[in-house]
Design a protein around this motif. Structure first.
Motif, PDB file in Angstrom:
ATOM      1  N   MET A 108       0.840  -1.193   0.000  1.00 16.69           N
ATOM      2  CA  MET A 108       0.000   0.000   0.000  1.00 16.69           C
ATOM      3  C   MET A 108       0.878   1.247   0.000  1.00 16.69           C
ATOM      4  SD  MET A 108      -3.008   0.465  -0.369  1.00 16.69           S
ATOM      5  CE  MET A 108      -4.595   0.743   0.245  1.00 16.69           C
TER       6      MET A 108
ATOM      7  N   LEU B 113       0.583   4.144  -2.756  1.00 19.87           N
ATOM      8  CA  LEU B 113       0.258   5.510  -2.347  1.00 19.87           C
ATOM      9  C   LEU B 113       1.340   6.499  -2.765  1.00 19.87           C
ATOM     10  CD1 LEU B 113      -1.318   4.851   1.160  1.00 19.87           C
ATOM     11  CD2 LEU B 113      -2.507   5.457  -0.968  1.00 19.87           C
TER      12      LEU B 113
ATOM     13  N   LEU C 215       0.812   7.084  -6.498  1.00 18.13           N
ATOM     14  CA  LEU C 215      -0.407   7.874  -6.698  1.00 18.13           C
ATOM     15  C   LEU C 215      -0.198   9.322  -6.272  1.00 18.13           C
ATOM     16  CD1 LEU C 215      -3.222   5.387  -5.656  1.00 18.13           C
ATOM     17  CD2 LEU C 215      -2.305   5.880  -7.934  1.00 18.13           C
TER      18      LEU C 215
ATOM     19  N   THR D 217      -5.970  10.166  -6.041  1.00 17.26           N
ATOM     20  CA  THR D 217      -6.413   9.439  -4.858  1.00 17.26           C
ATOM     21  C   THR D 217      -6.548   7.959  -5.187  1.00 17.26           C
ATOM     22  OG1 THR D 217      -8.776   9.613  -5.319  1.00 17.26           O
ATOM     23  CG2 THR D 217      -7.757  11.444  -4.070  1.00 17.26           C
ATOM     24  N   ILE D 218      -6.581   7.168  -4.161  1.00 13.38           N
ATOM     25  CA  ILE D 218      -6.762   5.737  -4.362  1.00 13.38           C
ATOM     26  C   ILE D 218      -8.136   5.449  -4.972  1.00 13.38           C
ATOM     27  CG2 ILE D 218      -7.617   5.119  -2.065  1.00 13.38           C
ATOM     28  CD1 ILE D 218      -5.471   2.755  -2.317  1.00 13.38           C
TER      29      ILE D 218
END
Length: 75
Positions: free
Chosen positions: A53, A57, A60, A66-67
């Motif tokens: 993750m 992140l 991104l 955003t996710i």
């Protein structure tokens, strides 16, 4: 339901498409410009890395995405 390998491949394809859309034709140039490991980023795009993750992140954030935006298309 998609297998883990299929999910990682789909995420990698999405990362590659976003990179290209942002004007980076080379994964190496993108990785170098954003202080990412070239081989690690290549493996993310190929769906061959165990994506964390934290890694997702970070990428991104580079794309100001955003996710929710990332997963809203194609998943």
């Amino acid at each position: 339901m998609m297998s883990e390998a299929e999910v990682l491949k789909a995420i990698g394809e999405r990362l590659k498409a976003i990179r290209i859309q942002k004007g980076y034709t080379s994964y190496e140039a993108f990785a170098l410009d954003h202080d990412l490991g070239r081989m690690q980023y290549w493996r993310l795009e190929k769906g061959e890395a165990n994506l964390t993750m934290k890694s997702l992140l970070k990428v991104l954030s580079i794309h100001n995405m955003t996710i929710q935006e990332f997963f809203s298309e194609g998943f």
